[in-house]
Design a protein around this motif. Sequence first.
Motif, PDB file in Angstrom:
ATOM      1  N   VAL A   1      15.747 -32.890  -6.570  1.00 55.73           N
ATOM      2  CA  VAL A   1      14.708 -32.052  -5.961  1.00 55.73           C
ATOM      3  C   VAL A   1      15.040 -30.560  -6.074  1.00 55.73           C
ATOM      4  CG1 VAL A   1      13.448 -31.547  -3.848  1.00 55.73           C
ATOM      5  CG2 VAL A   1      13.993 -33.915  -4.426  1.00 55.73           C
ATOM      6  N   PRO A   2      16.224 -30.091  -5.640  1.00 55.18           N
ATOM      7  CA  PRO A   2      16.507 -28.661  -5.837  1.00 55.18           C
ATOM      8  C   PRO A   2      16.560 -28.248  -7.298  1.00 55.18           C
ATOM      9  CG  PRO A   2      18.445 -29.812  -4.989  1.00 55.18           C
ATOM     10  CD  PRO A   2      17.305 -30.744  -4.875  1.00 55.18           C
ATOM     11  N   VAL A   3      17.045 -29.125  -8.187  1.00 56.10           N
ATOM     12  CA  VAL A   3      17.042 -28.782  -9.615  1.00 56.10           C
ATOM     13  C   VAL A   3      15.613 -28.655 -10.130  1.00 56.10           C
ATOM     14  CG1 VAL A   3      17.750 -29.551 -11.908  1.00 56.10           C
ATOM     15  CG2 VAL A   3      19.275 -29.875  -9.969  1.00 56.10           C
ATOM     16  N   LEU A   4      14.726 -29.522  -9.661  1.00 55.97           N
ATOM     17  CA  LEU A   4      13.313 -29.436 -10.033  1.00 55.97           C
ATOM     18  C   LEU A   4      12.690 -28.127  -9.568  1.00 55.97           C
ATOM     19  CD1 LEU A   4      11.667 -32.936  -9.496  1.00 55.97           C
ATOM     20  CD2 LEU A   4      11.468 -31.468 -11.493  1.00 55.97           C
ATOM     21  N   MET A   5      13.011 -27.702  -8.357  1.00 58.92           N
ATOM     22  CA  MET A   5      12.449 -26.457  -7.839  1.00 58.92           C
ATOM     23  C   MET A   5      12.931 -25.253  -8.656  1.00 58.92           C
ATOM     24  SD  MET A   5      12.623 -27.150  -3.718  1.00 58.92           S
ATOM     25  CE  MET A   5      11.547 -25.783  -3.319  1.00 58.92           C
ATOM     26  N   VAL A   6      14.193 -25.269  -9.052  1.00 55.60           N
ATOM     27  CA  VAL A   6      14.720 -24.160  -9.865  1.00 55.60           C
ATOM     28  C   VAL A   6      14.056 -24.134 -11.241  1.00 55.60           C
ATOM     29  CG1 VAL A   6      16.781 -23.242 -10.969  1.00 55.60           C
ATOM     30  CG2 VAL A   6      16.910 -24.086  -8.628  1.00 55.60           C
ATOM     31  N   LEU A   7      13.941 -25.303 -11.871  1.00 55.70           N
ATOM     32  CA  LEU A   7      13.327 -25.368 -13.199  1.00 55.70           C
ATOM     33  C   LEU A   7      11.828 -25.048 -13.142  1.00 55.70           C
ATOM     34  CD1 LEU A   7      15.060 -28.539 -14.687  1.00 55.70           C
ATOM     35  CD2 LEU A   7      15.555 -26.144 -15.192  1.00 55.70           C
ATOM     36  N   SER A   8      11.151 -25.479 -12.091  1.00 55.24           N
ATOM     37  CA  SER A   8       9.729 -25.157 -11.944  1.00 55.24           C
ATOM     38  C   SER A   8       9.523 -23.664 -11.743  1.00 55.24           C
ATOM     39  CB  SER A   8       9.133 -25.941 -10.774  1.00 55.24           C
ATOM     40  OG  SER A   8       9.227 -27.325 -10.994  1.00 55.24           O
ATOM     41  N   TRP A   9      10.420 -23.035 -10.989  1.00 62.66           N
ATOM     42  CA  TRP A   9      10.333 -21.587 -10.800  1.00 62.66           C
ATOM     43  C   TRP A   9      10.594 -20.836 -12.099  1.00 62.66           C
ATOM     44  CZ3 TRP A   9      13.993 -17.697 -11.403  1.00 62.66           C
ATOM     45  CH2 TRP A   9      13.632 -16.448 -10.885  1.00 62.66           C
ATOM     46  N   TRP A  10      11.511 -21.361 -12.918  1.00 59.12           N
ATOM     47  CA  TRP A  10      11.897 -20.664 -14.140  1.00 59.12           C
ATOM     48  C   TRP A  10      10.935 -20.945 -15.294  1.00 59.12           C
ATOM     49  CZ3 TRP A  10      15.852 -22.605 -18.127  1.00 59.12           C
ATOM     50  CH2 TRP A  10      16.078 -21.614 -19.086  1.00 59.12           C
ATOM     51  N   ILE A  11      10.566 -22.205 -15.483  1.00 57.76           N
ATOM     52  CA  ILE A  11       9.764 -22.592 -16.644  1.00 57.76           C
ATOM     53  C   ILE A  11       8.271 -22.553 -16.328  1.00 57.76           C
ATOM     54  CG2 ILE A  11       9.284 -24.458 -18.279  1.00 57.76           C
ATOM     55  CD1 ILE A  11      12.193 -25.331 -17.944  1.00 57.76           C
ATOM     56  N   LEU A  12       7.872 -23.200 -15.229  1.00 57.76           N
ATOM     57  CA  LEU A  12       6.455 -23.282 -14.881  1.00 57.76           C
ATOM     58  C   LEU A  12       5.953 -22.089 -14.081  1.00 57.76           C
ATOM     59  CD1 LEU A  12       6.302 -27.055 -13.894  1.00 57.76           C
ATOM     60  CD2 LEU A  12       5.859 -26.014 -16.123  1.00 57.76           C
ATOM     61  N   LYS A  13       6.839 -21.172 -13.714  1.00 56.37           N
ATOM     62  CA  LYS A  13       6.480 -19.950 -12.976  1.00 56.37           C
ATOM     63  C   LYS A  13       5.849 -20.253 -11.624  1.00 56.37           C
ATOM     64  CE  LYS A  13       7.791 -17.685 -16.621  1.00 56.37           C
ATOM     65  NZ  LYS A  13       9.110 -17.010 -16.638  1.00 56.37           N
ATOM     66  N   ILE A  14       6.304 -21.305 -10.960  1.00 56.19           N
ATOM     67  CA  ILE A  14       5.801 -21.649  -9.633  1.00 56.19           C
ATOM     68  C   ILE A  14       6.588 -20.874  -8.591  1.00 56.19           C
ATOM     69  CG2 ILE A  14       5.554 -23.507  -7.939  1.00 56.19           C
ATOM     70  CD1 ILE A  14       5.094 -25.421 -10.249  1.00 56.19           C
ATOM     71  N   ARG A  15       5.875 -20.284  -7.649  1.00 57.94           N
ATOM     72  CA  ARG A  15       6.497 -19.473  -6.613  1.00 57.94           C
ATOM     73  C   ARG A  15       6.412 -20.213  -5.275  1.00 57.94           C
ATOM     74  NH1 ARG A  15       8.391 -18.069 -10.412  1.00 57.94           N
ATOM     75  NH2 ARG A  15       8.241 -16.066 -11.505  1.00 57.94           N
ATOM     76  N   TYR A  16       7.582 -20.544  -4.734  1.00 61.68           N
ATOM     77  CA  TYR A  16       7.664 -21.297  -3.495  1.00 61.68           C
ATOM     78  C   TYR A  16       7.733 -20.345  -2.297  1.00 61.68           C
ATOM     79  CZ  TYR A  16       8.836 -25.199  -6.555  1.00 61.68           C
ATOM     80  OH  TYR A  16       8.803 -26.153  -7.539  1.00 61.68           O
ATOM     81  N   LYS A  17       7.325 -20.864  -1.159  1.00 60.70           N
ATOM     82  CA  LYS A  17       7.398 -20.122   0.098  1.00 60.70           C
ATOM     83  C   LYS A  17       8.427 -20.790   1.020  1.00 60.70           C
ATOM     84  CE  LYS A  17       2.589 -18.641  -0.285  1.00 60.70           C
ATOM     85  NZ  LYS A  17       1.254 -18.621   0.351  1.00 60.70           N
ATOM     86  N   MET A  18       8.684 -20.129   2.130  1.00 62.79           N
ATOM     87  CA  MET A  18       9.682 -20.648   3.049  1.00 62.79           C
ATOM     88  C   MET A  18       9.305 -22.031   3.574  1.00 62.79           C
ATOM     89  SD  MET A  18      12.598 -20.174   4.347  1.00 62.79           S
ATOM     90  CE  MET A  18      12.838 -18.478   3.820  1.00 62.79           C
ATOM     91  N   VAL A  19       8.005 -22.284   3.692  1.00 64.40           N
ATOM     92  CA  VAL A  19       7.546 -23.585   4.186  1.00 64.40           C
ATOM     93  C   VAL A  19       7.996 -24.705   3.252  1.00 64.40           C
ATOM     94  CG1 VAL A  19       5.513 -24.925   4.829  1.00 64.40           C
ATOM     95  CG2 VAL A  19       5.578 -22.482   5.294  1.00 64.40           C
ATOM     96  N   HIS A  20       7.971 -24.445   1.971  1.00 65.37           N
ATOM     97  CA  HIS A  20       8.343 -25.491   1.011  1.00 65.37           C
ATOM     98  C   HIS A  20       9.837 -25.823   1.101  1.00 65.37           C
ATOM     99  CE1 HIS A  20       4.726 -23.508  -0.894  1.00 65.37           C
ATOM    100  NE2 HIS A  20       4.326 -24.752  -0.739  1.00 65.37           N
TER     101      HIS A  20
ATOM    102  N   ASN B   1      11.110 -34.404 -16.028  1.00 63.09           N
ATOM    103  CA  ASN B   1       9.896 -34.302 -15.210  1.00 63.09           C
ATOM    104  C   ASN B   1       9.207 -32.955 -15.382  1.00 63.09           C
ATOM    105  OD1 ASN B   1      10.164 -36.874 -14.146  1.00 63.09           O
ATOM    106  ND2 ASN B   1      11.338 -36.196 -12.377  1.00 63.09           N
ATOM    107  N   VAL B   2       9.968 -31.868 -15.473  1.00 61.72           N
ATOM    108  CA  VAL B   2       9.360 -30.552 -15.682  1.00 61.72           C
ATOM    109  C   VAL B   2       8.702 -30.487 -17.057  1.00 61.72           C
ATOM    110  CG1 VAL B   2       9.870 -28.097 -15.956  1.00 61.72           C
ATOM    111  CG2 VAL B   2      10.865 -29.353 -14.070  1.00 61.72           C
TER     112      VAL B   2
END
Length: 443
Positions: free
Chosen positions: A145-164, A213-214
Motif C-alpha cells: 500500500v505505501p509503495v503504491l501511494m509513492v508510485l501513484s504520486w510519482w507516475i500517475l501524478k495523484i496528489r493525496y491529502k492527510m485524510v488518505h 498494479n500501477v
Amino acid sequence: MATEQSGDELSFSRNKNQSTGLMMRIRKFNPREVFTWKLAKTWAMGQGLAVLICGTAICSQYLATNFQVNTPMLQSFLNYILLCVTYTTMLLCRRGDGNILQILKKRGWKYLLLGLVDVEANYTVVKAYQYTTITSVQLLDCFVVPVLMVLSWWILKIRYKMVHFVAVCICLLGVGAMVGADLLAGRDQGSTSNILLGDGLVLLSAVLYAISNVSQEYTVKNLSRVEFLGMLGLFGTIISTVQMVILERNEVAKIQWSWEVVLLFSAFAVCMYTLYSCMPLVMKLSSATSINLSLLTTDLFSLFSGIFLFQYNFSGLYLVSLVVILIGFITYNAVPTPAAPTEEEEEERSRAATDLTTSSSVCEQGRYYGAAASQSEITKQEVSVRIPAEEVEDDEEEQKADVEKKDRRKEEKKRRRKKRRHSEPSQNHRGGSDFAVGCSTKM
C-alpha cells in the motif's frame, strides 16, 4: 507587552477561525455524498476479487497439504496460457494501431518487463511461505500500500491529502488486529528455516505487485484493457514456461495425477483467470490503492473458510479487524484523490493567463495612456456614423423625387381627362346650331 497581547489575539483568532471552519464542515457534511452507490459497488467488487484470491489460496493449500504438490510456476503458467489464448488472440484479430505487431513495435519491451515483474511477484510470495510464518507474510504484505501511494504520486501524478494517509493507517490497524487474532488462535503456522530470507521475499513481492498494479492502472485508463491482458498473457506465458522448465521440472515430474489434482489445478486457473480479467474493470472504476485497501480482507476470507475446511480457531478480533478495514476504506474514498495537471493543461493555463494579462494591459493603456488614440477612434466612429447617415439622406431624396414624379404624372393625367370632358360639350353645341340653321333654310 502590547506585542505579546497582539500575538495572543492573532493566535486566538486563528484557532477560532479553524474551529468555526471545522464546525461548518461538520454541519455541511452530507452522508449521501460519502455513502454513494459507486462506493458500495467498488467495495463489493473488491470483496469479489478477495474471494477469488481466497479461492486460489485454498486450492494451493489443498495441493500442498493433501497431495504434496508445490509448483507455483506451473499454476501461474495455466493462468497466463488462458490469458494468452483469450486476449492475445483478440489482439491478433485487430487491425491498424491496435494490432499486436504495432503494439510490439511501439512498446513491446515495456510489456516484456511488466510480464517479468508480474510473474516474479506471484512466484516470490508463494516461495516466501517456505521460509517464514503466515503472520510475517500478512504483516509485510501490507507494504504494497505505501509503495503504491509513492508510485501513484510519482507516475500517475495523484496528489493525496492527510485524510488518505489517516485512512491507510486505519486499514493497517485492522490488519494488525487480524494478526493479533491469529496469534491468539494459535495460527502462527509456516516454516521458520530462514525468516530473514522469507521476509525479504515478501517485501520484494509487495514492491513488484505495486509496480504491476500501477502499470495496469495507467494502461487500462489510457490505452486498453484487452491490450494489457493480451500482452501480459503473451509474455507471462513465455517467462513462466522458461522458469518452470529451469526451476520446477523435477517437481512437475513427481506429481501423481488424479481427478482431484486436475480439479484443484483447474479451479486455481479459473480463479486466477477471473481475477486478472476483472481487476482492470475495478481499477478503471477506482484506483490501485483503493483496490489494495479493499483486498486487505482477503486473509479474513481465508480464515473464515479455514474455520470450516481446516478447523481453524475463531476469534472475535477477526470481526473487529473487518470493521476497522471497512472504516479505513470508506474514509479513503470519502475524499477524492485529484491528479496533478499534465504538461498540456499547464501550457493551456499559461496561455490563458498570458491572454488575460495582455488584454488587461491593452485596456489599461486605452484608459490611461491612449487619450489621443481614443479621440481618433471617436472621430473615426463619428465619420463612420456620418457616412451611413448621408447615404440614408440620399436614399430619402431619391424616394421623394420618385414620389414627386408620380404625383406629376397623376396631375397630367387628370388635366388630360378634364380637357377631353370640356371638348365634348362644345362639339354637341355645334351640331345643334347647324340643325337649327338647316331647319330655317327649309322653311
